[in-house]
Write a protein that holds these residues in place. Sequence first.
Motif, PDB file in Angstrom:
ATOM      1  N   SER A  16       0.829  -1.208   0.000  1.00 46.38           N
ATOM      2  CA  SER A  16       0.000   0.000   0.000  1.00 46.38           C
ATOM      3  C   SER A  16       0.860   1.253   0.000  1.00 46.38           C
ATOM      4  O   SER A  16       0.659   2.164  -0.806  1.00 46.38           O
ATOM      5  CB  SER A  16      -0.925  -0.010   1.227  1.00 46.38           C
ATOM      6  N   PHE A  17       1.838   1.306   0.896  1.00 44.46           N
ATOM      7  CA  PHE A  17       2.696   2.495   1.013  1.00 44.46           C
ATOM      8  C   PHE A  17       3.430   2.782  -0.300  1.00 44.46           C
ATOM      9  O   PHE A  17       3.472   3.931  -0.757  1.00 44.46           O
ATOM     10  CB  PHE A  17       3.709   2.297   2.136  1.00 44.46           C
ATOM     11  N   ASN A  18       3.996   1.749  -0.907  1.00 45.43           N
ATOM     12  CA  ASN A  18       4.791   1.941  -2.118  1.00 45.43           C
ATOM     13  C   ASN A  18       3.956   2.326  -3.332  1.00 45.43           C
ATOM     14  O   ASN A  18       4.500   2.764  -4.347  1.00 45.43           O
ATOM     15  CB  ASN A  18       5.609   0.681  -2.420  1.00 45.43           C
ATOM     16  N   PHE A  19       2.658   2.159  -3.228  1.00 48.76           N
ATOM     17  CA  PHE A  19       1.766   2.642  -4.269  1.00 48.76           C
ATOM     18  C   PHE A  19       0.957   3.826  -3.757  1.00 48.76           C
ATOM     19  O   PHE A  19      -0.248   3.940  -3.971  1.00 48.76           O
ATOM     20  CB  PHE A  19       0.851   1.529  -4.774  1.00 48.76           C
ATOM     21  N   ALA A  20       1.642   4.736  -3.063  1.00 50.11           N
ATOM     22  CA  ALA A  20       1.087   6.032  -2.629  1.00 50.11           C
ATOM     23  C   ALA A  20      -0.098   5.896  -1.674  1.00 50.11           C
ATOM     24  O   ALA A  20      -1.040   6.675  -1.722  1.00 50.11           O
ATOM     25  CB  ALA A  20       0.696   6.882  -3.834  1.00 50.11           C
ATOM     26  N   GLY A  21      -0.038   4.901  -0.795  1.00 46.56           N
ATOM     27  CA  GLY A  21      -1.099   4.752   0.201  1.00 46.56           C
ATOM     28  C   GLY A  21      -2.374   4.191  -0.388  1.00 46.56           C
ATOM     29  O   GLY A  21      -3.480   4.624  -0.054  1.00 46.56           O
ATOM     30  N   MET A  22      -2.228   3.216  -1.245  1.00 42.78           N
ATOM     31  CA  MET A  22      -3.362   2.558  -1.886  1.00 42.78           C
ATOM     32  C   MET A  22      -4.296   1.971  -0.835  1.00 42.78           C
ATOM     33  O   MET A  22      -3.860   1.421   0.173  1.00 42.78           O
ATOM     34  CB  MET A  22      -2.800   1.438  -2.774  1.00 42.78           C
ATOM     35  N   ARG A  23      -5.593   2.099  -1.029  1.00 41.81           N
ATOM     36  CA  ARG A  23      -6.570   1.599  -0.058  1.00 41.81           C
ATOM     37  C   ARG A  23      -6.521   0.078   0.009  1.00 41.81           C
ATOM     38  O   ARG A  23      -6.334  -0.596  -1.007  1.00 41.81           O
ATOM     39  CB  ARG A  23      -7.976   2.078  -0.411  1.00 41.81           C
ATOM     40  N   VAL A  24      -6.745  -0.463   1.210  1.00 44.45           N
ATOM     41  CA  VAL A  24      -6.621  -1.906   1.408  1.00 44.45           C
ATOM     42  C   VAL A  24      -7.582  -2.681   0.507  1.00 44.45           C
ATOM     43  O   VAL A  24      -7.242  -3.771   0.030  1.00 44.45           O
ATOM     44  CB  VAL A  24      -6.852  -2.266   2.901  1.00 44.45           C
ATOM     45  N   SER A  25      -8.763  -2.131   0.241  1.00 45.99           N
ATOM     46  CA  SER A  25      -9.715  -2.824  -0.635  1.00 45.99           C
ATOM     47  C   SER A  25      -9.149  -2.986  -2.040  1.00 45.99           C
ATOM     48  O   SER A  25      -9.357  -4.010  -2.694  1.00 45.99           O
ATOM     49  CB  SER A  25     -11.048  -2.071  -0.684  1.00 45.99           C
ATOM     50  N   ASP A  26      -8.398  -1.976  -2.510  1.00 45.05           N
ATOM     51  CA  ASP A  26      -7.784  -2.052  -3.837  1.00 45.05           C
ATOM     52  C   ASP A  26      -6.572  -2.970  -3.822  1.00 45.05           C
ATOM     53  O   ASP A  26      -6.303  -3.675  -4.807  1.00 45.05           O
ATOM     54  CB  ASP A  26      -7.388  -0.657  -4.316  1.00 45.05           C
ATOM     55  N   VAL A  27      -5.839  -2.965  -2.718  1.00 46.90           N
ATOM     56  CA  VAL A  27      -4.685  -3.866  -2.594  1.00 46.90           C
ATOM     57  C   VAL A  27      -5.141  -5.313  -2.733  1.00 46.90           C
ATOM     58  O   VAL A  27      -4.560  -6.100  -3.496  1.00 46.90           O
ATOM     59  CB  VAL A  27      -3.969  -3.668  -1.236  1.00 46.90           C
ATOM     60  N   LEU A  28      -6.173  -5.674  -1.989  1.00 42.49           N
ATOM     61  CA  LEU A  28      -6.622  -7.068  -1.981  1.00 42.49           C
ATOM     62  C   LEU A  28      -7.285  -7.479  -3.294  1.00 42.49           C
ATOM     63  O   LEU A  28      -7.379  -8.677  -3.585  1.00 42.49           O
ATOM     64  CB  LEU A  28      -7.595  -7.296  -0.820  1.00 42.49           C
TER      65      LEU A  28
END
Length: 404
Positions: A244-256
Motif C-alpha cells: 500500500s505504502f509503495n503505491f502512494a497509500g493505496m486503499r486496502v480494498s484495492d490492494v486485496l
Amino acid sequence: MSSNAKIILRKKPNKEGLYPLAIRITKNRRSTYQYVGHYIELEDWDEKNIRVRKSHLNSTSLNSLLTQKLSEANKALIALQSDKKDASANQIKKEIYNPQGNSTFFELAQEHLDDLERSNKLNRLSSDKAWVGFILKFHKSKQLSFQEINERFLKKLMVSLKSEYSLSDTTIMNILVLVRLLYNRAIKLKMADKDLYPFGSDKIRIKFPETTKVGLTISEIRKIEALNNLTFGEIHARNIWLYSFNFAGMRVSDVLRTRWSDIYDNRFHYRMGKNSKLLSLKVPDKIFSILSYYEKDKRSSDDFIFPELKLADLSNAKDVYNKIKTANKKFNDRLKSIAQKAEIKKKLTMHIARHSFGNIAGDTIHPLMLQKLYRHSDLKTTLNYQANFIHKEADDALDSVVNF
C-alpha cells in the motif's frame, strides 16, 4: 398479482407493554404496515374475529375506527388495480396514505439505504445505517416529519449524541451531513418546505473539527522493513502495508483486489474501487520482493496476488465486502504488534500507509502529481490533505523569531 389489506394487532409492544393496531398491506407475499395510532392489551384483541374485545373500555369506538380504516385501504387498492398500477406493498402504502409524497424522515432514510445496497456501496451503507440508528435512538419513534427537524431538534440531537453516546465531534458532523442530504432530497421531492430548511450560515452549521494526521518517517519504515522476528501473519500484514505504502497509500480494498494480470511491462494498472479512476504506476523495486513471496500460490495470470479474496464469491458484493473488512481488522491487529516490535510509538494501521506517504512527500512533490497519485477528484482535497504534512515554512518562520 393479488394485494390485500387486513386489520392486525402487531406483536411488538411499546414501553408500556401495549400492542399497536395496524392495517397490514400485502402484495406478492410482502407486507408493510400502517399504524392506526392506538395500542391495546394483548388480551383485549380477538384474533379469530379480528376485532377489539368488549373488555376494552373503548372497544366500540376502536372497532368502528378499524372498520373505517380498512374500508379506506380497500377502496384505494381497488382504485390502484383499476388504474392497472403494478406497485410493491410499500408503494401501495404511499399511494394510500401519502398521496402527496409526505414521507417521514425515516422512510426517506430507508430509501437512501436501499439505494446504497442496490449500488453495492456497502462501506457507505454500513456507516449511514449506523448514523440513522443513532437518530432513531434519540427520537425514539420512526414517526419523524421533516417539519419537526428544526434548529432546536438538531441542537438537542447533537447534545444527546455527545452526552449519552459519547460520539466524537467528527461522527456527529457526519450524522448532520446525512440529515442535510436527506432534507435536501426531501425538498427536491417536494416532501419538505425549503423555507423551513434548518441548515445555513445563520442556522445549523456543519463544521468538521481539525484532525491530526500522523504518518511514519523514513527511519520508522526502515525499522519495519528490517524486522526479522515476525510471525507468518505479521509478515503478511507487513507485506500488505508496504504494498500500500509503495503505491502512494493505496486503499486496502484495492490492494486485496490486485490480480497478477494487473502488473505488466513493470507497471501496475488498476481501477480504483472508490471512484473507478484508472491509474498506471511504475512498480517500485521493493514491490518485486513482495510479489515473489506470493508467486508460489499463483494459479493463473488472472488470480488474485493476495489470498483474502481467492475464496470469495465475487458475484456477491456483500461477501467481498465482509472478507475485506475482516482482513483489514486482522491486518490492523498484527500491525499493532509489528509497531511494538519495531519500537514505534505511533499508531500503525493500514490507513497510516497513506499518511506515511503524505508525510514523506511533504512539499517536495507538485500538488497536481500528488492529486494523481492519491486519485483525488478535486485538487482542493489534495491540498487540504497534504497541508497536514507540510511544516517547513512554519518551522522556518518560528526559527527566524526565536533563534537569537
